[in-house]
Scaffold this active site. Structure first.
Site, short mmCIF file in Angstrom:
data_model
loop_
_atom_site.label_atom_id
_atom_site.label_comp_id
_atom_site.label_asym_id
_atom_site.label_seq_id
_atom_site.Cartn_x
_atom_site.Cartn_y
_atom_site.Cartn_z
N ASP A 60 0.86 -1.19 0.00
CA ASP A 60 0.00 0.00 0.00
C ASP A 60 0.89 1.23 0.00
O ASP A 60 1.96 1.24 0.61
CB ASP A 60 -0.98 -0.01 1.17
CG ASP A 60 -0.30 -0.04 2.53
OD1 ASP A 60 -0.08 1.04 3.11
OD2 ASP A 60 0.01 -1.15 3.01
N GLU A 152 -6.96 4.91 11.86
CA GLU A 152 -5.73 4.86 12.65
C GLU A 152 -5.70 5.82 13.82
O GLU A 152 -4.83 5.70 14.69
CB GLU A 152 -4.53 5.17 11.75
CG GLU A 152 -4.33 4.22 10.58
CD GLU A 152 -3.07 4.53 9.79
OE1 GLU A 152 -2.03 4.83 10.43
OE2 GLU A 152 -3.11 4.48 8.55
#
Length: 256
Positions: A60, A152
Site C-alpha cells: 500500500d 488509525e
C-alpha cells in the site's frame, strides 16, 4: 521390605514418565518453532522476512512514497514472490486528495497490478462529507479491489460517537459501490472499536508482532499488513507489505 521396593520402583517409573513427557513436549515445541520459522524467509531484495505460507502479496502506498515507477514494481520478483496488488491512498478527511492518487491509480492498473483505493478517516470530520470526498475521487471499475476505510486515529472522541461515524462512512460508501468496504485497523483499535461492532466487514489488520493471527476473526480477516519497512524496485524509501490471508481463489470476493 518387598512393599518398600515396590514403592521405590513405582517412584522411579513415575519420574521416568515425567521426564519422558517433558522431553516429548520440548521436542514438539522445537518442531513447531522450526516449522513456523520455515514459513518465513528473509528475501534480500525486499529487505524483510516474508511469510511464505501465503500466495498473494501486495503493498500500500501514498504520496509519502513519492513518484513511483509502477512498471518496475510489477516486474520485481524475488524468492519466488512477486507483488500482485496495490492499495493506493485516495483521500483524507472531508477535503484532502492525495496528490499522487490520480497518477498512481492510472499507472498501477496499466502495469497489470490489481488496484484498490483507501480513505484516511478523521474522527473529528463529518463522516458524510468524508464519504463524499472519497466517492468523488475514486471511480472503481470491474475487477478493482473493494474500497478501504483506513482507521488509525481516534482523537479522544467518545467510543460511541466514533463508532457511529465509522458506520455512516461505511454505509454510504457501500451503497455507492455496491460492495462492502474493507476496514484497515491496528490491533489496539480492532479490540477497542471494531470487534463486536463491525464483524460483518472484511478486516485488514496491521500487526507487525504476530506470526499467528489467532486473535482476529479469521472468517473476516482478508488482509494482513505484516511489515512497514520493506523495499520495492521503483519506489523510494520504506514500503508497507501485505498478504491476502484466505485461499487465493477467494480474492475475487473483495473485488468489484
Amino acid at each position: 521390605m518387598s512393599q518398600s521396593v515396590s514403592l521405590r520402583t513405582l517412584y522411579i517409573r513415575y519420574k521416568l514418565w515425567v521426564w519422558l513427557g517433558l522431553g516429548l513436549l520440548l521436542v514438539g515445541l522445537v518442531w513447531r518453532g522450526c516449522r513456523a520459522d520455515k514459513q518465513w524467509q528473509h528475501i534480500k531484495p525486499f529487505g524483510i522476512r516474508m511469510p511464505l505460507k501465503y500466495d498473494v502479496h501486495g503493498i500500500d502506498v501514498s504520496h509519502h512514497n513519492r513518484r513511483i515507477d509502477w512498471k518496475r514494481v510489477s516486474q520485481m520478483q524475488a524468492g519466488g514472490i512477486r507483488l500482485q496488488f496495490a492499495f493506493i491512498k485516495a483521500t483524507e478527511g472531508a477535503t484532502h486528495i492525495d496528490r499522487q492518487f490520480a497518477r498512481n491509480w492510472r499507472e498501477a492498473k496499466a502495469a497489470g497490478l490489481l488496484r484498490g483505493a483507501y480513505h484516511f478517516y478523521h474522527p473529528r470530520r463529518d463522516p458524510k462529507r468524508q464519504a463524499d470526498n472519497f466517492i468523488r475521487q475514486v471511480k472503481l471499475q470491474r475487477g478493482d479491489l473493494a474500497p478501504v476505510l483506513d482507521f488509525e486515529i481516534d482523537r479522544g472522541i467518545p467510543a460511541e460517537e466514533l463508532i457511529d461515524g465509522l458506520r455512516i462512512w461505511l454505509t454510504q460508501v457501500e451503497a455507492h459501490y455496491d460492495i462492502r468496504p474493507i476496514i484497515y485497523v491496528n490491533a489496539n483499535f480492532y479490540k477497542r472499536y471494531i470487534a463486536g461492532n463491525f464483524d460483518d466487514y472484511p478486516l485488514w489488520i496491521a500487526d507487525y508482532s504476530n506470526t499467528q493471527l489467532t486473535r482476529y476473526d479469521t472468517d473476516k480477516l482478508v488482509l494482513w499488513q505484516h511489515n512497514k519497512n520493506g523495499y520495492v524496485n521503483g519506489i523510494q524509501g520504506f514500503v508497507d507489505f501485505n498478504v491476502f490471508v484466505p485461499d487465493p481463489d477467494e480474492l475475487k470476493k473483495i473485488c468489484l
